[in-house]
Design an enzyme around this catalytic site. Structure first.
Site, PDB file in Angstrom:
ATOM      1  N   LYS A   1       5.075  -3.935   8.044  1.00  0.00           N
ATOM      2  CA  LYS A   1       6.170  -3.143   7.476  1.00  0.00           C
ATOM      3  C   LYS A   1       7.385  -4.038   7.286  1.00  0.00           C
ATOM      4  CE  LYS A   1       8.582   1.269   7.937  1.00  0.00           C
ATOM      5  NZ  LYS A   1       8.625   2.548   8.648  1.00  0.00           N
TER       6      LYS A   1
ATOM      7  N   VAL B   1       0.826  -1.201   0.000  1.00  0.00           N
ATOM      8  CA  VAL B   1       0.000   0.000   0.000  1.00  0.00           C
ATOM      9  C   VAL B   1       0.861   1.252   0.000  1.00  0.00           C
ATOM     10  CG1 VAL B   1      -0.164   0.124   2.521  1.00  0.00           C
ATOM     11  CG2 VAL B   1      -1.973   1.107   1.123  1.00  0.00           C
ATOM     12  N   ALA B   2       2.089   1.130   0.457  1.00  0.00           N
ATOM     13  CA  ALA B   2       3.024   2.260   0.462  1.00  0.00           C
ATOM     14  C   ALA B   2       4.434   1.712   0.340  1.00  0.00           C
ATOM     15  CB  ALA B   2       2.884   3.077   1.744  1.00  0.00           C
ATOM     16  N   SER B   3       5.272   2.441  -0.370  1.00  0.00           N
ATOM     17  CA  SER B   3       6.656   2.017  -0.559  1.00  0.00           C
ATOM     18  C   SER B   3       7.558   3.226  -0.424  1.00  0.00           C
ATOM     19  CB  SER B   3       6.828   1.376  -1.942  1.00  0.00           C
ATOM     20  OG  SER B   3       8.155   0.951  -2.141  1.00  0.00           O
ATOM     21  N   ALA B   4       8.445   3.173   0.563  1.00  0.00           N
ATOM     22  CA  ALA B   4       9.337   4.307   0.833  1.00  0.00           C
ATOM     23  C   ALA B   4      10.783   3.877   0.643  1.00  0.00           C
ATOM     24  CB  ALA B   4       9.095   4.838   2.239  1.00  0.00           C
ATOM     25  N   SER B   5      11.698   4.747   1.020  1.00  0.00           N
ATOM     26  CA  SER B   5      13.111   4.505   0.749  1.00  0.00           C
ATOM     27  C   SER B   5      13.695   3.386   1.602  1.00  0.00           C
ATOM     28  CB  SER B   5      13.897   5.797   0.990  1.00  0.00           C
ATOM     29  OG  SER B   5      13.685   6.257   2.317  1.00  0.00           O
ATOM     30  N   ILE B   6      13.139   3.151   2.807  1.00  0.00           N
ATOM     31  CA  ILE B   6      13.698   2.174   3.733  1.00  0.00           C
ATOM     32  C   ILE B   6      12.895   0.884   3.761  1.00  0.00           C
ATOM     33  CG2 ILE B   6      14.257   1.743   6.166  1.00  0.00           C
ATOM     34  CD1 ILE B   6      16.128   3.702   4.875  1.00  0.00           C
ATOM     35  N   ALA B   7      11.585   0.971   3.622  1.00  0.00           N
ATOM     36  CA  ALA B   7      10.721  -0.198   3.770  1.00  0.00           C
ATOM     37  C   ALA B   7       9.451  -0.002   2.968  1.00  0.00           C
ATOM     38  CB  ALA B   7      10.391  -0.427   5.250  1.00  0.00           C
TER      39      ALA B   7
ATOM     40  N   ASP C   1      10.330  12.872  11.269  1.00  0.00           N
ATOM     41  CA  ASP C   1      10.223  12.592   9.836  1.00  0.00           C
ATOM     42  C   ASP C   1       8.803  12.930   9.375  1.00  0.00           C
ATOM     43  OD1 ASP C   1      11.226  11.858   7.407  1.00  0.00           O
ATOM     44  OD2 ASP C   1      11.013   9.703   7.704  1.00  0.00           O
TER      45      ASP C   1
END
Length: 519
Positions: free
Chosen positions: A147, A125-131, A282
């Site tokens: 996560k 559902v979400a994808s960021a730089s770390i996880a 953050d």
């Protein structure tokens, strides 16, 4: 060699995506324009500049992605096309394959995924730089978010950090501002925070602490952790139902008071910083949602707790004194605080520093946020700090970053928000609670159990100390000291019994008032 290889990769990425052309296009000098034309010969730069910038940062890795996330909140400093593209870095970094995510979850828990969840959404559902995050449902029916840490992140980040450490050492050696800016200490702080973010158990504990701190404020929701399913590479938490704060039209149509939402954001930030000394560091829009549930309507939802900031009591008091002095336009006190704290050399002239700070800050008071360019303020403050050799404080780097996020968020929600008048009453109330009579009584109450245990032991401890001195022949005044000890004992007894009587009298009076015995 690894540093050199990485540096070459960065330069090639900059050239491949034409970031040199983006950077130089802002200059109007003819020779710069000629340089741009020469540099772009033979390269096809068909994609828009914002798209090229975003793709370059994604290719360069998590540290550069985080830099882009911060920039995306500063629409006053960037063209809109670039800001819109960088906003996609907040939760739309390309995900890693779903099959790989499934393998990582099963490896972390040592069980097949069907044994843990009754359903697991393969698509993140979400994808960021770390996880990246997947929705799932536990066997007991609870809706959760899972996560999963990106594979291979540690090696990539370590390589970039080693390069940053090397560059920091060179800056410190070669730059005239090297000692004052403390680049090695700043990079060391950044290093620590990034490695903390790679440990998801630490993130879960940060969330639990923040949830306890915010309980009762009724302005922000923090997901509850499922501790039996938390590991260093995978964590499971309560699923939150909210609307991303970037979807302002949807939030406004739902009936949320946007101006109140902006003020609440300022209150949450200052509460975390000055009351708790523990703040979400953050706070870009990808990590903030708004609840539309009737039970929690209009409250913030905080997500992603990998990076939090902490402040000591000394840091909080120093910052609070500075803020209050700024709000009162007492620039002399601001200058004195800088000297007292050791941030500037002790021989600095107070009047000169006062005049410089006044020239930076005075033009920005009583103006709405939309008319204030924090970028210009920071630039002038930097010039002032350079003139007076102000030393950068590494422990406050995260706070400065978070202030930029808060300002960017406030600008999006309510451009007319007066940040100064919103924060001033809160800080004055906090100062009264901390250093006024209420603060004194609160500290006495907190320390009372320790004093109650320590006071009766003082005579015995003093006697033991004197006995040791007599044994080792170190106290020729022992008889006089022993006599003084006996007098002290009697005085302590009087003080203790008097304090007990005084407290008992207060309690009896309070009880009489409550029961209506007092006429």
């Amino acid at each position: 060699m690894r540093h050199l290889t990485r540096l070459v990769f960065i330069v090639l990425t900059v050239l491949r995506f034409g970031l040199d052309e983006v950077a130089l296009s802002a200059f109007r000098q003819p020779w710069v324009r000629l340089l741009v034309r020469v540099a772009t010969v033979g390269r096809r730069l068909d994609a828009p500049r914002g798209v090229r910038l975003r793709r370059a940062l994604e290719r360069l890795g998590p540290i550069f992605v985080k830099f882009g996330q911060v920039l995306s909140t500063r629409r006053d400093l960037l063209p809109l096309d670039m800001a819109d593209e960088l906003a996609l870095l907040q939760d739309r970094v390309p995900p890693f394959p779903a099959a790989e995510s499934r393998v990582l979850v099963e490896k972390a828990f040592g069980r097949r995924i069907e044994e843990i969840f009754s359903s697991f959404d393969a698509e993140p559902v979400a994808s960021a730089s770390i996880a990246q995050v997947h929705f799932a449902v536990l066997k007991d029916g609870r809706q959760v978010a899972v996560k999963v840490l990106r594979p291979g992140m540690l090696d990539v980040i370590d390589d970039d950090l080693r390069l940053l450490h090397t560059l920091a050492r060179w800056v410190e050696r070669l730059s005239a501002d090297g000692k004052r800016l403390k680049p090695r200490e700043v990079v060391a702080e950044f290093d620590g925070y990034l490695h903390d973010e790679l440990d998801l158990v630490r993130e879960a504990s940060n969330a639990a602490q923040l949830r306890r701190n915010m309980d009762g404020l009724n302005l922000v929701l923090v997901p509850e952790m499922v501790w039996e399913l938390c590991t260093h590479s995978v964590i499971v938490m309560e699923r939150m139902h909210g609307v991303p704060i970037s979807q302002l039209e949807r939030i406004r149509e739902a009936g949320v008071d946007i101006k109140k939402l902006a003020r609440d954001g300022v209150t949450i930030f200052f509460t975390q910083v000055f009351r708790d000394g523990f703040f979400h560091a953050d706070m870009h829009p990808g990590n903030i949602q708004v609840s539309l549930d009737p039970r929690t309507f209009g409250r913030y939802i905080a997500l992603d707790f990998g990076i939090v900031g902490t402040l000591t009591d000394n840091d909080k008091e120093y910052l609070a004194y500075n803020f209050i002095a700024f709000f009162r336009r007492d620039y002399k006190r601001v200058a004195e605080l800088h000297i007292e704290s050791g941030w500037v050399p002790p021989d600095t002239r107070v009047d000169a520093l006062e005049g410089a700070i006044r020239a930076v800050c005075e033009p920005h008071f009583d103006r709405p946020l939309k008319d204030i360019s924090l970028g210009q303020v920071l630039m002038r403050l930097f010039q002032t700090s350079r003139r007076f050799n102000v030393e950068i404080q590494p422990q406050l780097v995260l706070l400065q970053k978070t202030l930029l996020n808060i300002e960017g968020l406030g600008r999006q929600l309510d451009p007319d928000l007066d940040l100064w008048s919103t924060a001033k009453p809160f800080l004055e109330r906090w100062m009264n609670e901390q250093i006024g009579w209420r603060g004194l009584l609160e500290r006495l109450k907190n320390e009372a159990p320790r004093y109650a245990q320590l006071l009766p032991e003082l005579p015995r401890l003093l006697h033991q100390s004197l006995q040791r001195g007599r044994t080792h022949g170190e106290s020729p005044l022992l008889p006089a000291l022993l006599a003084e000890q006996r007098r002290t004992n009697r005085l302590l007894q009087v003080l203790i019994y008097g304090a007990i009587g005084f407290v008992a009298g207060l309690l009896a009076t309070r009880l009489a008032l409550q029961l209506g015995w007092w006429v």
